[in-house]
Design a protein around this motif. Sequence first.
Motif, PDB file in Angstrom:
ATOM      1  N   THR A  12     -24.319  -2.990 -21.405  1.00 58.82           N
ATOM      2  CA  THR A  12     -23.617  -1.803 -21.183  1.00 58.82           C
ATOM      3  C   THR A  12     -24.178  -1.083 -20.611  1.00 58.82           C
ATOM      4  N   VAL A  19     -16.973   5.212 -13.878  1.00 59.10           N
ATOM      5  CA  VAL A  19     -16.279   4.186 -14.497  1.00 59.10           C
ATOM      6  C   VAL A  19     -15.210   3.691 -12.985  1.00 59.10           C
ATOM      7  N   ALA A  28     -18.323   7.751 -17.632  1.00 58.62           N
ATOM      8  CA  ALA A  28     -18.163   7.150 -18.891  1.00 58.62           C
ATOM      9  C   ALA A  28     -18.691   8.300 -19.909  1.00 58.62           C
ATOM     10  N   ILE A  31     -18.243   4.558 -25.745  1.00 58.31           N
ATOM     11  CA  ILE A  31     -18.205   2.877 -25.468  1.00 58.31           C
ATOM     12  C   ILE A  31     -17.243   2.322 -26.525  1.00 58.31           C
ATOM     13  N   ILE A  35     -20.268  -4.151 -23.022  1.00 53.34           N
ATOM     14  CA  ILE A  35     -20.048  -4.733 -21.846  1.00 53.34           C
ATOM     15  C   ILE A  35     -21.198  -5.964 -21.803  1.00 53.34           C
ATOM     16  N   THR A  91     -12.461  -0.300 -17.047  1.00 49.49           N
ATOM     17  CA  THR A  91     -12.946   0.540 -17.901  1.00 49.49           C
ATOM     18  C   THR A  91     -14.670   0.096 -17.924  1.00 49.49           C
ATOM     19  N   SER A  92     -15.078  -0.171 -16.729  1.00 46.19           N
ATOM     20  CA  SER A  92     -16.655  -0.650 -16.545  1.00 46.19           C
ATOM     21  C   SER A  92     -16.884  -0.452 -15.162  1.00 46.19           C
ATOM     22  N   TYR A 212     -16.132   2.760 -21.824  1.00 45.56           N
ATOM     23  CA  TYR A 212     -16.455   1.418 -21.662  1.00 45.56           C
ATOM     24  C   TYR A 212     -15.729   0.460 -22.688  1.00 45.56           C
TER      25      TYR A 212
END
Length: 444
Positions: A12, A19, A28, A31, A35, A91-92, A212
């Motif tokens: 993560t 993002v 971001a 969380i 990730i 979303t990463s 995330y």
Amino acid sequence: MLKIGFSRVDVTPPLGTFVSGYFEERFADGILDPIFLNAIAIGNETEQILIITSDFLGIREQYATKIRRLIAERTGIDADHIMITALHQHTSICLRDDPRNNVMEDHEYLQILYRKFADVAQMAINDMIDATVCYGEKESEKPISFVRRYLMPDGSVCTNPKPAKCKSWPPIGPTEQSDNTVRLLKFIRKDGKNVALVNFSTHPDVVKGTKYSADWPGFVRRFVEAEHPNTLCLLLNGCQGDTNHKNFMIPENERFPVGERYPHAEYMGRIIANSVNDLWDQATEMNDQTLAANMTIVYNKTRTDKEEFFDECWDLYEAYQLKNDHSTDKTPSGISLAEASRVVRTRTEAPLYQKIPVTVLRVGEIGFVGFGGEPFTHYATAVRENFPGKTVIAACCANGFQGYLPTAKAFEQGGYEAVSSPFSPNLEEDCTKAAVEILQKMKF
């Protein structure tokens, strides 16, 4: 007997990181899900292969190549026997360095991340143990993957159609048939710790926002592991470049049975996991222990159309993607920004030919085909048509993330994905032919 090993590492990124996934800045600020990197190592007496999935939007080819070489140096596995995929969550983060929004610029994190890729590979290899391999597939109990490109009454094609952005209305129907098949490769290990590889194909662009999340792939993993004790799950996303989770042929208030975003991602994970549950005891044991792997680069000539609109495209590109200036009253459409970006980059930085990695693995009676971008659904269909009665599992964003990979038909039709793609229309034929030829050489 084949040996199988599994490993998972939390990667993560720090909060405050870009993002990726849209034409706007997002940072971001929380969380929802960790990730992860997930890795499966498969081996026999003579060969070893690695499949590593990342909860990232994408990994550009130069990054993927660097990571594969690092893993090869650490483990001794041939770099061409390593398939690194991004599941394409929006979303990463994305590993790329081209001048646009949402570029990963935290170099300290990147240096750690490279080592984490090598770690997850090494731990999967260290975990290898004898295993029996079983396979099964079935249609999901409800359709949750839909082709998002729609043919309109005037003959045009609109992506994710809405009355305000389409020249004519209502949509006639999607341009292609979607794939709602859930594919399960189950490894029954001698130590009682099983590994499940689940394959499904659609865009993980459900959750949105600035936190995330692993989107629906994360829910699939969690549900499968919760419902099958002593099991670890890897999700492999398939050909999804022309898909999403919305059905535009039904009323808007019926498109999200349990609410938008995070609840709908959970709903999708539930549907896929239900199919895995149905397949769990029905999967058929494979006797073929053959392992093979190879990777090639397809070189496709860069498109150079719309050059006469360069100045106009540059103004748009500079304002919205270099300066992130959204002060004007009217924000241009995503398709306008995508096309402007392509035209500018074609003249200022694009090579004469584009590189698209095509990675092929054979695990007994299963053929894996990974394309280095976002292939349309028909890419998988085109390969499967050459091997009737055989099982082909497709993967997106494999050993590269070079953009949308449209079909020849889609280039003719136009639409967001086609106008933003830097490739020439023979792309589909070149990529699928390369995959088929490698599989044939493997005597698949």
